[in-house]
Design a protein around this motif. Structure first.
Motif, PDB file in Angstrom:
ATOM      1  N   ARG A 197      10.822  19.532  34.747  1.00 27.32           N
ATOM      2  CA  ARG A 197      10.712  18.987  33.478  1.00 27.32           C
ATOM      3  C   ARG A 197      12.039  18.485  32.816  1.00 27.32           C
ATOM      4  O   ARG A 197      11.918  17.275  32.244  1.00 27.32           O
ATOM      5  CB  ARG A 197      10.111  20.094  32.397  1.00 27.32           C
ATOM      6  CG  ARG A 197       9.762  19.609  31.093  1.00 27.32           C
ATOM      7  CD  ARG A 197       9.304  20.726  30.298  1.00 27.32           C
ATOM      8  NE  ARG A 197       8.742  20.168  29.048  1.00 27.32           N
ATOM      9  CZ  ARG A 197       7.514  20.312  28.664  1.00 27.32           C
ATOM     10  NH1 ARG A 197       6.721  21.380  29.461  1.00 27.32           N
ATOM     11  NH2 ARG A 197       6.803  19.737  27.569  1.00 27.32           N
ATOM     12  N   PHE A 198      13.097  19.215  32.958  1.00 27.81           N
ATOM     13  CA  PHE A 198      14.321  18.822  32.404  1.00 27.81           C
ATOM     14  C   PHE A 198      15.128  18.083  33.207  1.00 27.81           C
ATOM     15  O   PHE A 198      15.986  18.736  34.128  1.00 27.81           O
ATOM     16  CB  PHE A 198      15.210  20.010  31.854  1.00 27.81           C
ATOM     17  CG  PHE A 198      14.232  20.842  30.853  1.00 27.81           C
ATOM     18  CD1 PHE A 198      13.767  20.217  29.731  1.00 27.81           C
ATOM     19  CD2 PHE A 198      14.231  22.281  31.052  1.00 27.81           C
ATOM     20  CE1 PHE A 198      12.921  21.170  28.857  1.00 27.81           C
ATOM     21  CE2 PHE A 198      13.363  22.883  30.188  1.00 27.81           C
ATOM     22  CZ  PHE A 198      12.975  22.402  28.926  1.00 27.81           C
ATOM     23  N   LEU A 239      14.771  24.447  26.549  1.00 25.97           N
ATOM     24  CA  LEU A 239      16.278  24.092  27.048  1.00 25.97           C
ATOM     25  C   LEU A 239      17.352  24.913  26.685  1.00 25.97           C
ATOM     26  O   LEU A 239      18.343  25.023  26.915  1.00 25.97           O
ATOM     27  CB  LEU A 239      16.202  22.658  26.712  1.00 25.97           C
ATOM     28  CG  LEU A 239      17.396  21.792  27.522  1.00 25.97           C
ATOM     29  CD1 LEU A 239      17.387  22.196  28.994  1.00 25.97           C
ATOM     30  CD2 LEU A 239      17.095  20.397  27.284  1.00 25.97           C
ATOM     31  N   GLU A 240      16.958  25.103  24.991  1.00 26.47           N
ATOM     32  CA  GLU A 240      18.168  25.715  24.701  1.00 26.47           C
ATOM     33  C   GLU A 240      18.302  27.249  25.328  1.00 26.47           C
ATOM     34  O   GLU A 240      19.655  27.663  25.253  1.00 26.47           O
ATOM     35  CB  GLU A 240      17.747  26.221  22.883  1.00 26.47           C
ATOM     36  CG  GLU A 240      16.605  26.965  22.786  1.00 26.47           C
ATOM     37  CD  GLU A 240      15.161  26.249  22.852  1.00 26.47           C
ATOM     38  OE1 GLU A 240      15.360  25.075  23.318  1.00 26.47           O
ATOM     39  OE2 GLU A 240      14.096  26.832  22.492  1.00 26.47           O
ATOM     40  N   PHE A 278       4.879  18.449  32.732  1.00 29.94           N
ATOM     41  CA  PHE A 278       5.690  17.131  33.264  1.00 29.94           C
ATOM     42  C   PHE A 278       6.678  16.983  32.348  1.00 29.94           C
ATOM     43  O   PHE A 278       6.651  16.883  31.198  1.00 29.94           O
ATOM     44  CB  PHE A 278       4.679  15.967  33.417  1.00 29.94           C
ATOM     45  CG  PHE A 278       3.709  16.120  34.673  1.00 29.94           C
ATOM     46  CD1 PHE A 278       4.292  16.152  36.064  1.00 29.94           C
ATOM     47  CD2 PHE A 278       2.347  16.132  34.407  1.00 29.94           C
ATOM     48  CE1 PHE A 278       3.056  16.477  37.042  1.00 29.94           C
ATOM     49  CE2 PHE A 278       1.375  16.382  35.418  1.00 29.94           C
ATOM     50  CZ  PHE A 278       1.618  16.397  36.493  1.00 29.94           C
ATOM     51  N   SER A 279       7.833  16.176  33.013  1.00 30.14           N
ATOM     52  CA  SER A 279       8.739  15.668  32.289  1.00 30.14           C
ATOM     53  C   SER A 279       8.185  14.660  31.292  1.00 30.14           C
ATOM     54  O   SER A 279       7.301  14.096  31.705  1.00 30.14           O
ATOM     55  CB  SER A 279      10.036  15.285  33.106  1.00 30.14           C
ATOM     56  OG  SER A 279       9.488  14.146  33.861  1.00 30.14           O
ATOM     57  N   PHE A 280       8.819  14.106  30.361  1.00 31.24           N
ATOM     58  CA  PHE A 280       8.395  13.018  29.486  1.00 31.24           C
ATOM     59  C   PHE A 280       8.038  11.834  30.294  1.00 31.24           C
ATOM     60  O   PHE A 280       6.940  11.305  29.996  1.00 31.24           O
ATOM     61  CB  PHE A 280       9.167  12.974  28.219  1.00 31.24           C
ATOM     62  CG  PHE A 280       8.456  11.666  27.313  1.00 31.24           C
ATOM     63  CD1 PHE A 280       7.447  12.312  26.365  1.00 31.24           C
ATOM     64  CD2 PHE A 280       8.912  10.424  27.353  1.00 31.24           C
ATOM     65  CE1 PHE A 280       7.157  11.389  25.618  1.00 31.24           C
ATOM     66  CE2 PHE A 280       8.459   9.464  26.470  1.00 31.24           C
ATOM     67  CZ  PHE A 280       7.424  10.045  25.769  1.00 31.24           C
ATOM     68  N   PRO A 281       9.062  11.416  31.150  1.00 34.06           N
ATOM     69  CA  PRO A 281       9.035  10.168  31.794  1.00 34.06           C
ATOM     70  C   PRO A 281       7.730  10.112  32.713  1.00 34.06           C
ATOM     71  O   PRO A 281       6.900   9.336  33.172  1.00 34.06           O
ATOM     72  CB  PRO A 281      10.193  10.073  32.829  1.00 34.06           C
ATOM     73  CG  PRO A 281      11.243  10.724  31.983  1.00 34.06           C
ATOM     74  CD  PRO A 281      10.567  11.862  31.330  1.00 34.06           C
TER      75      PRO A 281
END
Lengths: 430, 430
Positions: free
Chosen positions: A304-305, A279-280, A137-140
């Motif tokens: 996620r991003f 992400l990189e 999951f994304s952080f939020p």
């Protein structure tokens, strides 16, 4: 003496903002009102549609007594970093007594309960959070689910999901966290958001979201814009468009951002705040096969991003905002109070701030080096007047100048790109 | 077997180039002709007006059998670095027997005399050079005056000033130096330049300088252009303009270069090749108060920092070409032979090159990693087939890809900016 503090972006100033400001004043009945406002780049991870001076000018005309600039390094951070910066500025004026923020739930008790959990980070909560992060999951989202689970297990009953999905409530929780962080005596209040949601894209008449209004400006449907913003805001918008200084949109940064990204190696990318967990690799790959920023963002974003994270991270990459620096900025907070505009009444308040604040108040940015030297001297002579850490002060304020100097490159009227706003534009006095 | 080697930019290919190629062939009567050609950026310190594939395509149609790419890291260097790269490529094919270069003086004896002095650097010459540098002359001027003084003192009589002020002669001297550097057996020849000087700006009819022709292309005076270039070159020019891939001019890099420069600190600037002696201060200052590249260049250049040096340095800054890296590239020379185009006849020659050269010949760039691994393996197994140094090979070839990926961002047709030319464009076979 009551001093109301508000955190704003005014991108651009619209009827909803005016309504919010009036409601807040009605609630607090303050002697003075201070706004801390994003500079030339905003929390959505974009350049502001209008430069900071024009937006500050509108703010003082609309009833704010003093407009302070949120240092750039906080403007393009997530809700937590943004709150650390903005609440930090308000706290460090040493005059603000009350802050008011918009909230969908407008339920301060629940927001504060959540904030306490996030601030104290109980072990069982952390465990739940990590479990969700591992699920991808994304952080939020991970945090949201962890909170719900945690509060359910402690028999706290409330419809939390709603709160945790609403952008103003999320920001509100972070404001409350930041107040705890600064051990602040400022009293928080909420007022309900009206009608238009923050992210709403369609124009809904008199009260429309800033997003909807920006879309209209881009499409040059100025007659509709006129309905959604106060007359003075409209006037300034037209003036700046006329000058070739607005509207500025993210895509205007295409060459700068794609040009830089295509040059960067993964080892360099992962040093940037927020660029991790693959992400990189996505940036490295997609920067070469995307023709513009919209394409790039759509290619890079995933569950996620999130869109906003991708956009903010793009700006951080361009501005070389490294993770280690952001950590430093967030743990020390803003190191100065930069005044963009004030009213006659605001001038009295600035006088009080000068007496009470332990951070330099900057109205003439060209003196920033002198202040830096003074900070260093004070340290040496141990006559501790200012609490600023000289090097962090210097980095933060130079980032503000830098952001302005990059922003001028985005003007349609390219002759104005040679203008150094922070050196040449005087503080706005109403 | 006689193989003629020429160093070219063909930016774009014009009647003068055709004339030069034919003269060279008449002089040598070669079995094959190889050209080493600048890639997407050229020695004037600018992007090429047309991409490297189109220019290579024209070259093979005009009588060159094999077109090799000059690695990017040499393309934007001064005459000395440019010669190190281009002569290095020709030498390392291990098949070139003769090179021919244009020369204003066309006096090989004098050029070689000068080259020997520069190569051997006698003490008294070095002293004179340093004296002139201290006076504040640009390096080319300081060297010119030192040479004249040195040769006068050794009773060598010849009109040197003329030679040392003519761009082809200056390059020619560096070619001769580079031949010495590689201990090459290639025989140098000169042919006189005709009519149009390299830097001549006006269109003078059938034989015009590339500068004059580029100016006409920019102004879209294609009927005049047609008079100055062979029909096939004209056809390709029109085709590429049609596609929105040309013409590319330096100003197209405005946002990239000004955006990057405004971000950079002096400490970072002085690491870049050629940025020293106060040039860093000029860049730092003028990047903020110039609205475009033309303005910036005019602001930065001085008697000491010549126009071309300023432009080359701007590209080096954007591409992060550090002094220490350039030194490494120049002391080791090009590490591979990248084939851009060849004819049927050229194919035979490529076969011979594959047998004779001790450097990898790259016709399918997507295999570059495989070759890198092979280079590393060979090192380990000490079966020394290739002489390339793996890390330098990798840096050089990745710079070529990078340069192409930046170049596509300059296309007027922005949809083509997502194209990775070196991955997707096949070698051109005529």
């Amino acid at each position: 003496m009551k001093v109301l503090g508000v955190v704003v972006e005014y991108n651009p100033f619209h009827n909803g903002h005016l309504h919010h400001l009036r409601e807040a004043k009605t609630l607090i009945n303050p002697d003075y009102t201070i706004a801390v406002m994003s500079g030339n780049f905003v929390q959505r991870g974009e350049p502001a549609i209008l430069d900071k001076f024009s937006r500050a000018e509108v703010a003082v005309n609309m009833g704010v007594d003093v407009v302070l600039e949120l240092p750039f390094v906080y403007c393009i951070q997530d809700a937590s970093g943004f709150a650390t910066g903005s609440i930090g500025v308000l706290e460090r004026t040493n005059v603000v007594t009350d802050i008011v923020f918009g909230s969908e739930s407008s339920n301060l008790e629940v927001l504060d309960k959540i904030s306490s959990i996030l601030y104290e980070q109980p072990k069982s909560f952390k465990k739940l959070l990590n479990k969700n992060l591992k699920k991808g999951f994304s952080f939020p989202n991970a945090r949201k689910f962890a909170l719900v689970e945690y509060l359910e297990s402690s028999n706290y009953e409330h419809n939390l999901i709603d709160i945790l999905e609403q952008s103003n409530d999320i920001l509100g929780i972070e404001y409350l966290n930041a107040l705890k962080l600064y051990d602040s005596k400022i009293i928080p209040h909420t007022i309900p958001r009206i009608k238009a949601g923050y992210n709403q894209k369609e124009f809904t008449g008199e009260i429309s979201s800033a997003t909807a209004i920006r879309n209209l400006i881009e499409k040059n449907e100025m007659n509709k814009v006129r309905q959604g913003v106060p007359p003075f805001s409209y006037e300034v918008l037209l003036r700046e468009i006329e000058k070739g200084k607005a509207p500025i949109i993210f895509e205007d940064m295409r060459d700068m951002i794609l040009g830089k990204l295509r040059m960067m190696k993964k080892e360099e990318l992962i040093q940037i705040d927020g660029v991790k967990e693959g992400l990189e690799t996505r940036y490295s790959k997609f920067s070469k096969i995307s023709s513009n920023l919209t394409e790039l963002i759509n290619n890079v974003k995933t569950k996620r991003f999130t869109l906003t994270r991708v956009k903010r991270t793009l700006l951080k990459i361009f501005f070389d905002l490294k993770e280690r620096d952001v950590k430093l900025y967030n743990s020390h907070g803003p190191q100065y109070l930069r005044v963009l505009a004030f009213t006659k009444k605001g001038q009295e308040l600035l006088g009080k701030m000068k007496d009470l604040s332990t951070y330099p108040i900057i109205t003439t940015p060209s003196t920033y080096r002198k202040i830096y030297n003074r900070l260093n001297d004070k340290l040496l002579s141990s006559k501790k007047r200012y609490q600023s850490i000289p090097e962090i002060y210097l980095n933060q304020i130079e980032y503000d100048f830098l952001a302005s100097n990059i922003y001028t490159l985005l003007y349609k009227n390219r002759a104005l790109s040679s203008y150094e706003p922070d050196k040449k534009q005087r503080v706005i006095i109403l």
